[in-house]
Write a protein that holds these residues in place. Sequence first.
Motif, PDB file in Angstrom:
ATOM      1  N   TRP A  38       0.839  -1.194   0.000  1.00  0.00           N
ATOM      2  CA  TRP A  38       0.000   0.000   0.000  1.00  0.00           C
ATOM      3  C   TRP A  38       0.878   1.250   0.000  1.00  0.00           C
ATOM      4  CZ3 TRP A  38      -5.147  -1.193  -0.038  1.00  0.00           C
ATOM      5  CH2 TRP A  38      -5.527  -2.454   0.439  1.00  0.00           C
ATOM      6  N   ASN A  39       0.544   2.237  -0.832  1.00  0.00           N
ATOM      7  CA  ASN A  39       1.252   3.522  -0.853  1.00  0.00           C
ATOM      8  C   ASN A  39       0.409   4.572  -0.135  1.00  0.00           C
ATOM      9  OD1 ASN A  39       3.499   2.679  -2.382  1.00  0.00           O
ATOM     10  ND2 ASN A  39       2.306   2.827  -4.250  1.00  0.00           N
ATOM     11  N   LEU A  40       1.039   5.322   0.764  1.00  0.00           N
ATOM     12  CA  LEU A  40       0.347   6.373   1.499  1.00  0.00           C
ATOM     13  C   LEU A  40       0.035   7.526   0.546  1.00  0.00           C
ATOM     14  CD1 LEU A  40      -0.615   7.331   4.329  1.00  0.00           C
ATOM     15  CD2 LEU A  40       1.615   8.450   4.550  1.00  0.00           C
ATOM     16  N   THR A  41      -1.237   7.916   0.487  1.00  0.00           N
ATOM     17  CA  THR A  41      -1.643   8.999  -0.415  1.00  0.00           C
ATOM     18  C   THR A  41      -2.128  10.238   0.330  1.00  0.00           C
ATOM     19  OG1 THR A  41      -3.872   8.076  -0.609  1.00  0.00           O
ATOM     20  CG2 THR A  41      -2.259   7.423  -2.291  1.00  0.00           C
ATOM     21  N   ALA A  42      -2.610  10.058   1.578  1.00  0.00           N
ATOM     22  CA  ALA A  42      -3.122  11.223   2.306  1.00  0.00           C
ATOM     23  C   ALA A  42      -3.056  10.991   3.814  1.00  0.00           C
ATOM     24  CB  ALA A  42      -4.577  11.511   1.903  1.00  0.00           C
ATOM     25  N   THR A 116      -8.354   1.965  13.587  1.00  0.00           N
ATOM     26  CA  THR A 116      -9.473   1.227  13.003  1.00  0.00           C
ATOM     27  C   THR A 116      -9.220   1.085  11.506  1.00  0.00           C
ATOM     28  OG1 THR A 116     -10.980   2.088  14.659  1.00  0.00           O
ATOM     29  CG2 THR A 116     -11.970   1.223  12.643  1.00  0.00           C
ATOM     30  N   VAL A 117      -9.445  -0.109  10.993  1.00  0.00           N
ATOM     31  CA  VAL A 117      -9.182  -0.401   9.584  1.00  0.00           C
ATOM     32  C   VAL A 117     -10.469  -0.300   8.773  1.00  0.00           C
ATOM     33  CG1 VAL A 117      -8.414  -2.182   7.952  1.00  0.00           C
ATOM     34  CG2 VAL A 117      -7.293  -1.959  10.188  1.00  0.00           C
ATOM     35  N   ASN A 118     -10.411   0.492   7.711  1.00  0.00           N
ATOM     36  CA  ASN A 118     -11.487   0.550   6.722  1.00  0.00           C
ATOM     37  C   ASN A 118     -10.881   0.102   5.402  1.00  0.00           C
ATOM     38  OD1 ASN A 118     -13.427   1.659   8.500  1.00  0.00           O
ATOM     39  ND2 ASN A 118     -12.540   3.684   8.207  1.00  0.00           N
ATOM     40  N   ASN A 119     -11.135  -1.142   5.024  1.00  0.00           N
ATOM     41  CA  ASN A 119     -10.599  -1.690   3.778  1.00  0.00           C
ATOM     42  C   ASN A 119     -11.642  -1.512   2.698  1.00  0.00           C
ATOM     43  OD1 ASN A 119      -9.447  -3.109   1.691  1.00  0.00           O
ATOM     44  ND2 ASN A 119      -9.107  -4.977   2.855  1.00  0.00           N
ATOM     45  N   GLN A 123      -8.412   0.830  -1.650  1.00  0.00           N
ATOM     46  CA  GLN A 123      -8.025   1.874  -0.708  1.00  0.00           C
ATOM     47  C   GLN A 123      -8.129   1.343   0.717  1.00  0.00           C
ATOM     48  OE1 GLN A 123     -10.529   5.467   0.020  1.00  0.00           O
ATOM     49  NE2 GLN A 123      -8.859   6.515  -1.052  1.00  0.00           N
ATOM     50  N   LEU A 124      -7.157   1.703   1.527  1.00  0.00           N
ATOM     51  CA  LEU A 124      -7.113   1.280   2.923  1.00  0.00           C
ATOM     52  C   LEU A 124      -7.003   2.529   3.791  1.00  0.00           C
ATOM     53  CD1 LEU A 124      -6.698  -1.094   4.995  1.00  0.00           C
ATOM     54  CD2 LEU A 124      -4.242  -0.732   4.657  1.00  0.00           C
ATOM     55  N   GLU A 125      -7.895   2.657   4.753  1.00  0.00           N
ATOM     56  CA  GLU A 125      -7.824   3.752   5.703  1.00  0.00           C
ATOM     57  C   GLU A 125      -7.492   3.195   7.078  1.00  0.00           C
ATOM     58  OE1 GLU A 125     -10.838   7.321   4.350  1.00  0.00           O
ATOM     59  OE2 GLU A 125     -11.507   5.889   5.851  1.00  0.00           O
ATOM     60  N   TYR A 135      -4.226   4.874   2.323  1.00  0.00           N
ATOM     61  CA  TYR A 135      -3.294   4.159   1.465  1.00  0.00           C
ATOM     62  C   TYR A 135      -4.013   3.697   0.203  1.00  0.00           C
ATOM     63  CZ  TYR A 135       0.017   3.758   5.379  1.00  0.00           C
ATOM     64  OH  TYR A 135       0.893   4.017   6.389  1.00  0.00           O
ATOM     65  N   GLN A 136      -3.277   3.638  -0.892  1.00  0.00           N
ATOM     66  CA  GLN A 136      -3.784   3.117  -2.162  1.00  0.00           C
ATOM     67  C   GLN A 136      -3.059   1.806  -2.443  1.00  0.00           C
ATOM     68  OE1 GLN A 136      -6.227   4.626  -3.984  1.00  0.00           O
ATOM     69  NE2 GLN A 136      -6.217   2.843  -5.307  1.00  0.00           N
ATOM     70  N   LEU A 137      -3.805   0.796  -2.864  1.00  0.00           N
ATOM     71  CA  LEU A 137      -3.201  -0.486  -3.194  1.00  0.00           C
ATOM     72  C   LEU A 137      -2.236  -0.316  -4.358  1.00  0.00           C
ATOM     73  CD1 LEU A 137      -3.180  -3.558  -2.664  1.00  0.00           C
ATOM     74  CD2 LEU A 137      -5.003  -3.759  -4.365  1.00  0.00           C
ATOM     75  N   ALA A 138      -0.997  -0.765  -4.165  1.00  0.00           N
ATOM     76  CA  ALA A 138       0.024  -0.660  -5.206  1.00  0.00           C
ATOM     77  C   ALA A 138       0.049  -1.936  -6.042  1.00  0.00           C
ATOM     78  CB  ALA A 138       1.392  -0.393  -4.607  1.00  0.00           C
TER      79      ALA A 138
END
Length: 142
Positions: A38-42, A116-119, A123-125, A135-138
Amino acid sequence: MKTTLVMKTTIAAATALLLSACSGGLKVVESDLQHHHWNLTAINGVAVDPEIKSDLEIAEHFTINGMAGCNRFFGSATLEQNRLKADPLASTKMACDPVAQKVETAVLQTLGEGATVNNKGQQLELVGEQYTLTYQLADWMK
């Protein structure tokens, strides 16, 4: 009579589905997160400079590693009741520029305190006490 029975069955099924959705939503399981990069986007909805290249990999046995801001980290984590929490992480100790340091602080603090995980598939928060990491799935890890 048949219509009434079908209607009652449909209403019962819909009610059960709604109750299960309201009782905490869909549960994230470890296998949903493992073997992904996962790449961090925000952070808190603000875009992260892509030059920082902060990322997160979740591997077998729920080991985690990645780039926080300018330092690599590694260790293990647990996932309980949709909450991801890293055990104390090891990391390199290079000096960061101020922008990368802010990213690094947010990542390491959120993983260490638990989030807390929001999959959302691609996208993963990770929603922590102070920071929400998006995060965005790479790709799939090989």
